[in-house]
Structures are given as C-alpha cells and as structure tokens.
Write an enzyme that holds these catalytic residues in place. Structure first.
Site, PDB file in Angstrom:
ATOM      1  CG  ASP A 327      20.086 -23.156  20.326  1.00 19.20           C
ATOM      2  OD1 ASP A 327      21.194 -22.730  19.977  1.00 19.20           O
ATOM      3  OD2 ASP A 327      19.689 -23.152  21.514  1.00 19.20           O
ATOM      4  CD  GLU A 380      24.583 -24.604  18.975  1.00 19.63           C
ATOM      5  OE1 GLU A 380      25.458 -23.947  19.556  1.00 19.63           O
ATOM      6  OE2 GLU A 380      23.469 -24.819  19.469  1.00 19.63           O
TER       7      GLU A 380
END
Length: 647
Positions: A327, A380
C-alpha cells in the site's frame, strides 16, 4: 511451533527463568537489518522446558530502563514479571512458567530518562484481543496444511504470462448475517462461501484488504498495529489459515494488502514504543504523515527493516499467502509527498527521493523473490516513478506488478461523460498505450473508487438504468480487452447501487433483478474467455501482444484492437461502441482471413442487453481496411463491446 527445551527445572530456577531462544547470530542479523524470521524469535512463544509449560517473551526496547510482562496471570498489576536485558542488544527476554496459550498480556515499559511509562501490545504477537480491547494473546502458528498441490503449481499459475483476475474483498462487509445482529462471518464461514462465489465468477485470485490487526475498524485495516496477527474479529490465526488453505484447495490464490508505509499513533501500538522514536523517524518531517495522521517507519534503521521484512515473510511463510499488494508506495518514495515547501527535508543529494525507503523496497523485493519465488509483490504506486516493476539489475524497484492508476482515472473520467461529449475525450481511452508496456500493470477498479462520496461504479455511468448497465458492461469489457492483469472490487461485479460501506453487507438481494444478474454473468463470462483465450493474457506485458486496429474514430466514439498470443494463430479482436447509437455495416480491418467467431457480445439478452449482434460470427472479406488486408462488416451494438476470435 512449541519449543521443547532441555533445560531442567533446577537450571531454570538458578537462572531466574532466563531461557533464551535468541542466538548471537540472530542478534547480528537483527542489528544489521538482515533477520527476516524474527517471528520465530521475538514475541511470545509457548514452550516446554523439561516438562514445565510456560511462555518465553522477547521484545526490542533498547532505550527502556524496565520492561516487564503484565496480564491476566497477575491481575494486570504493573508489578508483573520483569524481563532481563540480553547483553547490549536492546532485547529484553524472559520465561514465565505456567503462562500458556490464550493468556492475555502487555509489556510494561518504563523509560527512566524521561519518566515515560506505558503498557504496550506485543509488536510480534500472533494474536490480539478483539478490538476495542488491545491486549496481546499468547498463541502459536501450528496448523496442518492441505494445499501442497496448489503450492506445487503456484509459480506457473502466477507467472507473468498467466491470467490473473483479482476479486478485491473487505471480509467484514462482503457478507454478514442480519438475522444475528448483522454479525461478521468468521474466517471459516467465509472460506466456502467466498471460494464458491469466486470460482463461479471465474476470478483467479482474491485480494484481501488488510486483515492485519487494527484497532479502528473504519481504517479498513490500513492503520495496522498487529503486523504478525490476523484480526481476531473473524476468528483465530488458525481459522485464517484454514480460509487460505480452503481457497488454495479450490484453486484460488490469495493476495494480502500489506502496509509498510505508516502505522497509527495509538498508545498501545508501535509509536514511541520505549519512550523514544523507535520504529518511527524522530523528525516529524520524515516520521509523521499529515494525510493519515500516522507515523512513518524509519527505513534507515536496520532493526526496523528486519521487523518489516519479517512481517512480510510471516504471511508468506506461516500463512501461505501468494502475494503482497504493498500500500501507498508513492508516499514512501517521495520525501515531499503531500507536504508543502518547508515541511520536508531533502535527501543527501538535495533531491526529493527517499533514498532509505527506496533501499528498503529493493531489499524487500529481493528477499521475497529469493525465498518465495512463486509469489508476486504488487505496488500501489500512483506516480510515474520509473521501473517500479522492473528487476533490481535493471535499476528497478523489483516489484512483480504495479497498479495502473492512470488508466483507472482516465477511463472512469471518460466513462462518466455523457456519450454526446465522448468524441472530445477519445484520448482518455487511448493514452494508456503510450506507456502500457513500461511496467507490468494491473488495471484496478478498487475500493478507493467507491468511497468518500465518489459513489458506486454503476452510478458513475451516465444515462437511464439500461444505459448505466450497458456502460458498465462496456467498461468491464474494455478492461478485459486491455493488456494487463485485472482487479475488481466486490459489489462492482453485479452493479451495487450504493457506495461501499464497511459497516454493512453488500446488497446481495439485487441479484434477484435481471439487470444485476446479467451484469454478474457478463463478468463471469469475461473471466472465462480471459482465462481460456491465450491471446487475452499470454502477452499482457509485451507490445507484440497488442495492436490498435482503429483508435481514431472519435466522431463515432468507437475503437477496435486485437490481442495476440504467443502462437500466431491466437488472435482476438475487440470492438467498442461508446455511444447509444447502433452501428450497422460497420467495417473493421482484421489481419487474417477466415471465420471470426463472436466470442462475447455485451448486448446479449443474457446480460440484460438488447440482443443486437452478429449471429455467432463473420467471415473476413478481402476488402482492405484500417491498414489490414481483410475486414469484417459487422453490427456494433449500442454502448457495447464485441469480441471475435479467428477460428
């Protein structure tokens, strides 16, 4: 595992219970940032010392003056069991006889230099109390796995030339039991229900939004305190392992969202752990995230690197996870991320790149692929940082895959336009091919696009109800025609009307409606041809697998393209019409003669479409068109996409 030590009871008494699982080699590797199995050494471990059952504790708190264990075994009194320093390592350890699996505990930490005294959860705990309670739980990781068949073929199934269609799931809101107070499903209940659904729709993988323990449910798991513990909201660690095991036995891969970018400032967590900035950077310009009001790891500290990579190893090793989606990578790469001038510190070269975080990410990926060659790491990363998914020897960060956030933004912007204006925005559909093969991309229609007032996918589509569903079928069809792996967030696949809420179940009753059931069937059939047609996945990351036929017909808002497999005979044509006007006698060039079977048509009646199509296929005519030697004279349905395969 339960350790069987050969220290006898008399020796245990003489050493005041000072049993150690940590060797000098462990300390050396930990302090140089190269110990990636710390979960076997630090934390709490039920052990048996020559018949004496108890728990061994080890915690890193180098600046503390006192570290002890308190818990239900002593009525939570501050004067718990004092741990002992292990030389100059900064680690405190000890053995408590009689304290066994299931016992609750925290570390009592006192820093005599500044008077700081606090009760901390164990950073390496395998289990935590169910929030809002915050104690750690003595637990083990013993489990009898039955997924050897999956693991044996995983490397082939997750290769870059294999199909990867990912169903993103938030476990607490995918499905609930309203008759029982809207309660969560447990990991074990989810196992069969999720596997059956995912297999029925043809997805290859599930991606779990973070199940690492988190105190605030509304953070969706992205504010993690338990980097080694599956959230107890849905069951025990073994229950979680059972779910992964079951999914593997059903042929489904499991990807876990993992958050090394920041952590919450909750008092019981990692923040200011021993009365100093231990895990986080001490300078708030590098150690505090203004967007998320959370702490940022000190990536330059060797022990922190060992901690984070050990966390990644834990999920891959002990829980058999098949991939980690990392993330907020962009927030790690840039020192000025979400900061104004004067709020950040340049690196040693005067630049904005976070060299410590870059080194960490490269080390992380190198270690993962060395020890777990069959898995994938997925970034990401929302900027144009070069070579995110390129190998280290090529100057890359070493990730296997990267989310294509640009495609998502451009495509959703285009699809939200009224069709009458789309001819002015054709470049939003086509711009991706300028950079499409610079990285190994995943096309994400993720949870981020259906929260915080953004509305659901179906409600982003313009027009009346029929047109909204036709547009969404077209969006999914174009996504599957593109060269990249795919990701769809739960609820999007059947047209959930309401924006996603973590506090309630998806609206499964909508599937009683032909429009929603038809959309779901469309996604299932897309997954089927994506998995079975080599042209749609074999060359996802190679420019030789993609060719525009015509991307310039902006006036009619149409595009056409071919996808190619490794074999010259594997060719699939996709043609899109982004207006509600049917296109009759629409000629499209094709590279080969012969019969082109209509594989899928998003306007078919089974999908809640109008039933306009090409009667199963067309024969190519020797009429050159679009710089191709042959062409098809087709009917192109309104707001539709058709797929043809050369037979």
């Amino acid at each position: 595992m339960t350790y069987q030590l050969t220290i006898n009871q008399e020796q245990l008494k003489e050493t005041n219970g000072n049993v150690s699982l940590i060797t000098n080699d462990d300390l050396y590797l930990f302090n140089e940032g190269s110990h990636f199995h710390l979960y076997e050494k630090l934390g709490s471990h039920p052990i048996v010392v020559n018949g004496v059952r108890g728990t061994y504790f080890a915690v890193w708190a180098p600046n503390a003056g006192y570290v002890g264990v308190k818990g239900d075994f002593n009525g939570w009194q501050d004067e718990g069991y004092a741990l002992s320093r292990k030389g100059q390592s900064g680690i405190w350890e000890g053995f408590i006889p009689g304290m066994t699996k299931g016992s609750l505990y925290k570390y009592r930490i006192i820093n005599h230099d500044n008077g700081y005294a606090v009760d901390k959860a164990d950073p390496f705990a395998k289990s935590q109390e169910s929030p809002p309670r915050t104690a750690s739980v003595v637990w083990d990781t013993e489990y009898s796995w039955h997924d050897s068949e999956w693991l044996g073929k995983r490397e082939r199934l997750q290769a870059l030339d294999a199909p990867m269609s990912i169903y993103e799931v938030h476990l607490g809101s995918w499905m609930r039991i309203p008759e029982e107070g809207n309660r969560f499903l447990t990991y074990r209940e989810l196992a069969s229900k999720l596997a059956d659904y995912v297999n029925r729709l043809g997805f290859t993988h599930v991606e779990l939004m973070p199940i690492t323990e988190h105190p605030f449910y509304g953070s969706w798991g992205y504010q993690t305190t338990g980097y080694f513990s599956p959230t107890s909201r849905y069951g025990t660690p073994q229950d979680f392992m059972y779910m992964v095991d079951y999914l593997h036995q059903q042929g489904i891969g499991v990807i876990l969202d993992w958050v090394p970018s920041h952590f919450p400032t909750d008092l019981h967590g990692l923040n200011y752990f021993d009365g100093t900035n231990l895990y986080e950077h001490s300078d708030p310009r590098q150690g505090f995230h203004p967007d998320w009001q959370s702490s940022i790891f000190n990536y330059g500290r060797h022990e922190v690197r060992s901690f984070l990579i050990s966390s990644a190893f834990f999920w891959l090793d002990k829980c058999h996870i098949d991939g980690l989606r990392v993330d907020a990578v962009a927030s790690m790469l840039y020192l000025d991320y979400s900061r104004k001038d004067g709020e950040w510190i340049p690196n040693e070269h005067g630049g904005r790149e976070n060299s410590r975080a870059i080194d960490f990410l490269r080390r992380f990926n190198a270690a993962i692929y060395e020890h777990f060659p069959g898995v994938q790491t997925i970034a990401e990363e929302s900027t144009a940082w070069a070579k995110v998914s390129r190998p280290l020897y090529d100057g890359g960060l070493g990730f296997g895959l990267k989310w294509d956030m640009g495609w998502m933004h451009d495509t959703l912007s285009y699809m939200s336009c009224d069709p009458v204006y789309r001819k002015h925005h054709q470049n939003q559909l086509t711009f991706r091919m300028v950079y499409a093969f610079n990285e190994n991309f995943v096309l994400p229609l993720s949870h981020d696009e259906v929260v915080h007032g953004k509305g659901s996918l179906i409600n982003k589509m313009p027009g009346d109800e029929w047109q909204k569903f036709a547009n969404l079928r077209l969006l999914f069809g174009y996504m599957y025609a593109q060269a990249a792996k795919k990701l769809i967030f739960m609820g999007g696949e059947f047209g959930q009307w309401s924006e996603w809420s973590h506090d309630r179940s998806l609206d499964w009753h909508l599937l009683d409606s032909p429009s929603h059931a038809g959309l779901q069937k469309w996604v299932s059939d897309l997954n089927h041809i994506y998995r079975t047609e080599p042209a749609l996945h074999e060359l996802d990351f190679d420019w030789q697998g993609f060719e525009w036929i015509d991307c310039n017909d902006a006036d009619q808002s149409t595009i056409s393209l071919v996808r190619k497999g490794k074999s010259a005979n594997e060719v699939v044509l996709a043609v899109c019409n982004y207006t509600p006007v049917p296109r009759y006698n629409y000629r499209v060039g094709v590279p080969k003669e012969g019969f082109w079977q209509e594989l899928l048509n998003s306007d078919a009646a089974d999908y809640f479409g109008g039933g306009l199509g090409n009667f199963g296929g067309l024969t190519a005519e020797a009429i050159p068109c679009h710089n191709q030697p042959y062409s098809l004279n087709m009917t192109l349905p309104p707001l539709g996409i058709v797929f043809f395969k050369l037979k």
